[in-house]
Design an enzyme around this catalytic site. Sequence first.
Site, PDB file in Angstrom:
ATOM      1  N   ASP A 104       0.723  -1.146   0.055  1.00 43.41           N
ATOM      2  CA  ASP A 104       0.175  -0.077   0.087  1.00 43.41           C
ATOM      3  C   ASP A 104       1.175   1.867   0.112  1.00 43.41           C
ATOM      4  OD1 ASP A 104      -2.542   1.479   0.960  1.00 43.41           O
ATOM      5  OD2 ASP A 104      -1.334   2.107   1.503  1.00 43.41           O
ATOM      6  N   TYR A 161       3.217  10.270  -0.335  1.00 40.86           N
ATOM      7  CA  TYR A 161       3.786   9.168   0.398  1.00 40.86           C
ATOM      8  C   TYR A 161       5.597   9.508  -0.422  1.00 40.86           C
ATOM      9  CZ  TYR A 161       0.683   6.446   2.592  1.00 40.86           C
ATOM     10  OH  TYR A 161      -0.947   6.560   3.162  1.00 40.86           O
ATOM     11  N   LYS A 217      -3.432   6.101  -3.631  1.00 38.38           N
ATOM     12  CA  LYS A 217      -4.457   6.766  -3.762  1.00 38.38           C
ATOM     13  C   LYS A 217      -4.040   8.068  -5.004  1.00 38.38           C
ATOM     14  CE  LYS A 217      -3.577   5.190   1.195  1.00 38.38           C
ATOM     15  NZ  LYS A 217      -2.259   4.547   1.232  1.00 38.38           N
TER      16      LYS A 217
END
Length: 279
Positions: free
Chosen positions: A49, A54, A79
Amino acid sequence: MTDLTTVPAVTLNNGVRMPQLGFGVYQVPDDETTAAVTAALDAGYRSIDTAAIYGNESGVGRAIAASSVPRDELFITTKVWNADQGYDSTLRAFDDSLAKLGLERLDLSLIHWPTPDRGLYLDTWRALERLHSEGRVRAIGVSNFEPEHLERLVGATTVVPAVNQVELHPALQNRATIAANERHGIVTEAWSPLAQGAVLGEASVIDIAARHDATPAQVVLRWHLQQGRVVIPKSVTPSRIAENLDVFGFELTADELTAIDALERDGRTGPHPADFNVA
């Protein structure tokens, strides 16, 4: 080491199978991510994930490219960040994430935050619906959506989210969101499942761990798993990475689950959805 055949999967509402225990890379610098993901894959993780914000999708991609694990055995999630919400910008952001990951297709794409004051998450979702219909992503979902966000999304669009990833651990059990997820057939995925260590010193957790010859972290992960949730613990330490996966050799009793349930309080360790109403 955990036998891969013992790692369960959950069936999402579109029939896709998702490993119930995955590896998260939140706050892992890109130059450390490749080694961490490689250690996770070597330990037996098959679900990774990440997220655009990030800044380590490239690191994840390098680990995937160097691994001997077949692509069809991996489950990769990323995401859409708040600044990229909106129909066209979501499509562009998806392409960018895919390029950084070095993949032709994603397994799961999530809207990272609802940011309701911006009023864009329905358009963002429609872009994900298009990507899903084109076969570029196997499943689509949301992250940090509260019940009112889910109700609006489900009522206004065609595809029900497969996953809602929220902060969830013994100190913050998000019961209303779990109930909303269950009403719509949405799998609950817990980020920060160990509360960044905040609950591992609780006397009840330590006592339960001693009874099972397990660590407190393993007990808390087991608490999640036995309630059907997906979890994505994070570590950059190979021994801890392997330890977090080795949670399938024992089972908590009903009384032990209840004792951990009793640790609930307002124990948020990360940001609140309200923090992201405006980009």
